[in-house]
Scaffold this motif. Sequence first.
Motif, PDB file in Angstrom:
ATOM      1  N   CYS A  30       0.839  -1.195   0.000  1.00  0.00           N
ATOM      2  CA  CYS A  30       0.000   0.000   0.000  1.00  0.00           C
ATOM      3  C   CYS A  30       0.879   1.252   0.000  1.00  0.00           C
ATOM      4  CB  CYS A  30      -0.920  -0.005   1.218  1.00  0.00           C
ATOM      5  SG  CYS A  30      -2.043   1.414   1.247  1.00  0.00           S
ATOM      6  N   HIS A  83       0.025   4.069   1.050  1.00  0.00           N
ATOM      7  CA  HIS A  83      -0.266   4.961   2.178  1.00  0.00           C
ATOM      8  C   HIS A  83       0.765   4.761   3.282  1.00  0.00           C
ATOM      9  CE1 HIS A  83      -2.881   6.097   5.819  1.00  0.00           C
ATOM     10  NE2 HIS A  83      -2.481   7.222   5.242  1.00  0.00           N
ATOM     11  N   GLN A  84       0.767   3.581   3.897  1.00  0.00           N
ATOM     12  CA  GLN A  84       1.730   3.347   4.979  1.00  0.00           C
ATOM     13  C   GLN A  84       2.388   1.973   4.883  1.00  0.00           C
ATOM     14  OE1 GLN A  84      -0.250   4.192   8.721  1.00  0.00           O
ATOM     15  NE2 GLN A  84      -0.263   6.398   8.324  1.00  0.00           N
ATOM     16  N   THR A 115       1.223  -1.229   4.221  1.00  0.00           N
ATOM     17  CA  THR A 115       0.586  -2.499   4.576  1.00  0.00           C
ATOM     18  C   THR A 115       0.471  -3.393   3.336  1.00  0.00           C
ATOM     19  OG1 THR A 115      -0.689  -1.438   6.325  1.00  0.00           O
ATOM     20  CG2 THR A 115      -1.551  -3.524   5.484  1.00  0.00           C
ATOM     21  N   CYS A 147      -6.662  -2.491   1.011  1.00  0.00           N
ATOM     22  CA  CYS A 147      -5.815  -2.400   2.184  1.00  0.00           C
ATOM     23  C   CYS A 147      -6.672  -2.511   3.432  1.00  0.00           C
ATOM     24  CB  CYS A 147      -5.050  -1.083   2.186  1.00  0.00           C
ATOM     25  SG  CYS A 147      -3.909  -0.966   3.579  1.00  0.00           S
ATOM     26  N   ALA A 204      -5.726  -1.918   6.423  1.00  0.00           N
ATOM     27  CA  ALA A 204      -5.353  -0.963   7.469  1.00  0.00           C
ATOM     28  C   ALA A 204      -6.304   0.238   7.506  1.00  0.00           C
ATOM     29  CB  ALA A 204      -3.911  -0.503   7.274  1.00  0.00           C
ATOM     30  N   HIS A 205      -6.466   0.914   6.372  1.00  0.00           N
ATOM     31  CA  HIS A 205      -7.286   2.130   6.368  1.00  0.00           C
ATOM     32  C   HIS A 205      -8.235   2.197   5.182  1.00  0.00           C
ATOM     33  CE1 HIS A 205      -3.278   3.116   8.229  1.00  0.00           C
ATOM     34  NE2 HIS A 205      -4.094   3.307   9.248  1.00  0.00           N
ATOM     35  N   SER A 265      -7.784   1.820   1.701  1.00  0.00           N
ATOM     36  CA  SER A 265      -7.444   2.221   0.336  1.00  0.00           C
ATOM     37  C   SER A 265      -7.741   1.084  -0.636  1.00  0.00           C
ATOM     38  CB  SER A 265      -5.963   2.595   0.231  1.00  0.00           C
ATOM     39  OG  SER A 265      -5.721   3.815   0.881  1.00  0.00           O
TER      40      SER A 265
END
Length: 149
Positions: free
Chosen positions: A91, A93-94, A96, A107, A109-110, A112
């Motif tokens: 990902c 974003h961060q 994952t 994703c 995690a959040h 996406s």
Amino acid sequence: MTRKDFLKNACNACLSVTLTGTLISSCTPTQYISGKIQKDGITILKTDFVIHKGKNQGYNSFIIVRNETLLYPICVHRISDADYAAVWMRCTHQGTELQVSGDMLQCAAHGSEFNKRGIVTNGPAGSNLRSFPVKVNGNEIFIDLRKLS
Ligand code: FES
């Protein structure tokens, strides 16, 4: 009817209506392969996508290449017999590791989401996935990883 019987019947129903092989992939587990590692990339085979269920043959819409040389797996979507899309399952974003759901990569995690070519379709990720050039030669699909280094 037990859960096992239900799943068995549901898969048989998919097979019975599958003439083109497109629905057959919905009843199959995710295919993981390690591929053949070479100097500049990884080679997989078109036949890695083939699914056999009795007399029926279809194709997985994607397979996941996972091996010790990659920090994250690569998802390879089969667009057509001559067109494949390979994206890094990290990902943007961060970082994952993504999960594949049909034609999308998601994703956990959040939230996406990315399409099969790695284009971000839902944030918070603000950039597309890293994608790799793919060359098809006969039965071989070469994923060029030089962009990774
Ligand atoms: S790490 Fe993937 S959306 Fe945040």
